[in-house]
Design a protein around this motif. Structure first.
Motif, short mmCIF file in Angstrom:
data_model
loop_
_atom_site.label_atom_id
_atom_site.label_comp_id
_atom_site.label_asym_id
_atom_site.label_seq_id
_atom_site.Cartn_x
_atom_site.Cartn_y
_atom_site.Cartn_z
N GLU A 6 0.82 -1.21 0.00
CA GLU A 6 0.00 0.00 0.00
C GLU A 6 0.85 1.26 0.00
O GLU A 6 1.86 1.35 0.71
CB GLU A 6 -0.92 0.01 1.22
N GLY A 7 0.44 2.22 -0.80
CA GLY A 7 1.14 3.50 -0.85
C GLY A 7 0.17 4.67 -0.70
O GLY A 7 -1.03 4.53 -0.95
N GLN A 8 0.71 5.82 -0.30
CA GLN A 8 -0.09 7.03 -0.13
C GLN A 8 0.62 8.20 -0.81
O GLN A 8 1.85 8.27 -0.81
CB GLN A 8 -0.29 7.36 1.35
N VAL A 9 -0.18 9.11 -1.36
CA VAL A 9 0.34 10.33 -1.98
C VAL A 9 -0.56 11.49 -1.59
O VAL A 9 -1.79 11.36 -1.58
CB VAL A 9 0.39 10.23 -3.52
N ALA A 10 0.03 12.63 -1.25
CA ALA A 10 -0.75 13.83 -0.93
C ALA A 10 0.11 15.07 -1.18
O ALA A 10 1.34 14.98 -1.26
CB ALA A 10 -1.22 13.80 0.53
N ILE A 11 -0.55 16.21 -1.30
CA ILE A 11 0.14 17.49 -1.40
C ILE A 11 -0.31 18.35 -0.23
O ILE A 11 -1.51 18.53 -0.01
CB ILE A 11 -0.18 18.21 -2.72
N PHE A 12 0.65 18.86 0.52
CA PHE A 12 0.36 19.63 1.73
C PHE A 12 0.84 21.07 1.60
O PHE A 12 1.78 21.37 0.87
CB PHE A 12 1.03 18.99 2.94
N SER B 206 -2.02 20.75 6.03
CA SER B 206 -0.65 20.28 6.21
C SER B 206 -0.68 18.82 6.65
O SER B 206 -1.75 18.24 6.90
CB SER B 206 0.09 21.13 7.26
N TYR B 207 0.49 18.23 6.77
CA TYR B 207 0.60 16.83 7.20
C TYR B 207 -0.03 16.63 8.57
O TYR B 207 -0.63 15.58 8.85
CB TYR B 207 2.08 16.44 7.22
N ARG B 208 0.06 17.63 9.43
CA ARG B 208 -0.50 17.51 10.78
C ARG B 208 -2.03 17.54 10.77
O ARG B 208 -2.67 17.10 11.74
CB ARG B 208 0.04 18.61 11.69
N ASP B 209 -2.65 18.06 9.72
CA ASP B 209 -4.10 17.98 9.60
C ASP B 209 -4.55 16.55 9.34
O ASP B 209 -5.64 16.14 9.74
CB ASP B 209 -4.61 18.89 8.49
N LEU B 210 -3.69 15.79 8.65
CA LEU B 210 -4.00 14.39 8.39
C LEU B 210 -3.59 13.51 9.57
O LEU B 210 -4.36 12.66 10.03
CB LEU B 210 -3.26 13.92 7.13
N TYR B 211 -2.39 13.73 10.07
CA TYR B 211 -1.86 12.97 11.20
C TYR B 211 -1.40 13.95 12.28
O TYR B 211 -0.24 14.39 12.27
CB TYR B 211 -0.68 12.10 10.75
N ILE C 268 -8.92 15.84 2.88
CA ILE C 268 -8.29 16.06 4.18
C ILE C 268 -8.91 17.28 4.84
O ILE C 268 -8.86 18.39 4.29
CB ILE C 268 -6.76 16.26 4.03
N ALA C 269 -9.51 17.07 6.01
CA ALA C 269 -10.09 18.19 6.76
C ALA C 269 -8.97 19.02 7.37
O ALA C 269 -7.95 18.48 7.81
CB ALA C 269 -11.02 17.68 7.85
N GLN C 270 -9.14 20.30 7.38
CA GLN C 270 -8.11 21.22 7.86
C GLN C 270 -8.44 21.65 9.28
O GLN C 270 -9.44 22.30 9.54
CB GLN C 270 -8.01 22.44 6.95
N GLU C 271 -7.57 21.27 10.23
CA GLU C 271 -7.83 21.53 11.64
C GLU C 271 -7.94 23.02 11.95
O GLU C 271 -8.71 23.42 12.80
CB GLU C 271 -6.71 20.92 12.50
N LYS C 272 -7.18 23.85 11.24
CA LYS C 272 -7.21 25.27 11.56
C LYS C 272 -8.52 25.93 11.13
O LYS C 272 -8.77 27.08 11.44
CB LYS C 272 -6.02 26.00 10.93
N GLN C 273 -9.37 25.17 10.42
CA GLN C 273 -10.68 25.67 10.07
C GLN C 273 -11.72 25.31 11.11
O GLN C 273 -12.88 25.65 10.99
CB GLN C 273 -11.11 25.08 8.72
N ALA C 274 -11.30 24.62 12.17
CA ALA C 274 -12.24 24.10 13.16
C ALA C 274 -13.08 25.21 13.80
O ALA C 274 -14.24 25.01 14.12
CB ALA C 274 -11.50 23.33 14.25
#
Length: 346
Positions: A157-163, A170-175, A236-242
């Motif tokens: 399994e592989g993953q690809v994203a643009i942050f 950003s990556y921290r919004d995902l993890y 990917i949901a953006q935490e800073k939009q919370a």
């Protein structure tokens, strides 16, 4: 920056694409890309970006070539064993395309050198294999306002994203935080072809970003299961939009439970709970906490096998695939769907 005659001939098949043209090729020539990690993912990315004509490429890796690398890191061969990956890659790529400027950083990417190295590049590509580096790369990109292309591989399994592109997630919004265990290719294994598949997707995203063409994976996570030929794309949901989307943030929070809560539910009302291991069958056989085994990639096609109006609890190794499972099931399943926080390793 003007292209010389030899470059016009070299990139001819690429330039005749209407989306690319001379303007696109000139954008590639002036682009400055930093690739962090010259291993499984880094090798195909470096080869194809160099071949495509990206003018300036930096390569960061403090590792040396080992025999166990060669089944997937095909930029190298057995005569390179013991040599610096960054320096060896730069030398080989210079032979592939002498019109490219390469800088090899045979050093570990650390908090002390991160900003000074990254500052000189327009686009960063993270090919690292550990969470410490991934978070550092992400945080450096956020600090410097740099776009980051991320990729990861494990087993099939592989993953690809643009942050961090145009103020995107950003990556921290995902993890938000690293898992308690870092399972990498050394422990979990990887099919040799997988880094080629994922690496080429990452290189393609880089070219699209540089040239301003097509639809990118900004704000999205693409997962590829090479064993079952399944591709999924998640937003990917953006935490800073919370703060501005409080109801969405609240929903996300209530969908996650810990092991203590799960144990309590199973003790007090087991008949109301339906537990699903969303990993692959070979992972389930090795270790599980019960329930049925339905792969993340087969989940939506298996809805008829899932009892109606029960509390679904999805789990996996680290909690990441089960989060994706919740996204897939929300809106198509009548009952509540939860993910086990931290997965089995928490």
């Amino acid at each position: 920056m003007m292209l010389i005659k030899e470059e016009l001939n070299r990139y001819n098949r690429q330039m005749i694409l209407p989306e690319m043209g001379l303007i696109g090729q000139e954008k590639l020539k002036v682009a400055k890309v930093l690739v962090i990690g010259a291993g499984g993912l880094g090798c195909p990315i470096l080869q194809y970006l160099a071949a495509a004509g990206v003018g300036t490429i930096g390569i960061v890796d403090d590792d040396v070539v080992e025999l166990s690398n060669l089944h997937r890191q095909i930029l190298y061969n057995h005569t390179d064993i013991g040599l610096s990956k960054a320096k060896t890659a730069a030398a080989k790529l210079k032979l592939l395309n002498p019109h490219i400027s390469f800088t090899a950083y045979h050093e570990r990417f650390t908090i002390d050198n991160a900003a000074s190295i990254c500052r000189n590049y327009d686009l960063l590509i993270d090919c690292s294999d550990n969470f410490t580096t991934r978070y550092l790369v992400n945080d450096t990109c956020v600090e410097l306002g740099k776009t980051l292309i991320f990729g990861s591989i494990l087993q099939f399994e592989g993953q690809v994203a643009i942050f961090n592109h145009n103020s995107g997630p950003s990556y921290r919004d995902l993890y938000p935080a690293p898992p308690t265990e870092n399972i990498n290719c050394v422990e979990g294994g990887v099919i040799g072809i997988l880094p080629g598949i994922i690496g080429l997707y990452m290189a393609n995203e880089a070219i699209k970003l540089i040239c301003g063409i097509g639809e990118t994976l900004s704000g999205k996570l693409m997962t590829i299961d090479a064993l079952n030929n399944t591709v999924l794309v998640f937003k990917i949901a953006q935490e800073k939009q919370a703060e501005t989307v409080k109801t969405e943030a609240t929903v996300r929070e209530t969908k996650e439970i810990d092991k203590t809560t799960l144990e309590q539910w199973l003790t007090e009302s087991a008949d109301e709970i339906f537990l699903i291991d969303v990993r692959e069958d070979y992972e389930h056989e090795e270790n599980n906490i019960g329930g049925v085994n339905i792969s993340l990639y087969d989940l939506t096609a298996s809805l008829e096998t899932i009892p109606k109006n029960k509390k679904l609890v999805c789990y996996c190794q680290t909690g990441q695939r089960s989060k994706m499972a919740v996204q897939l099931l929300e809106g198509v399943y009548e009952g509540e769907v939860f993910t086990l926080k931290g997965g089995l390793v928490h």
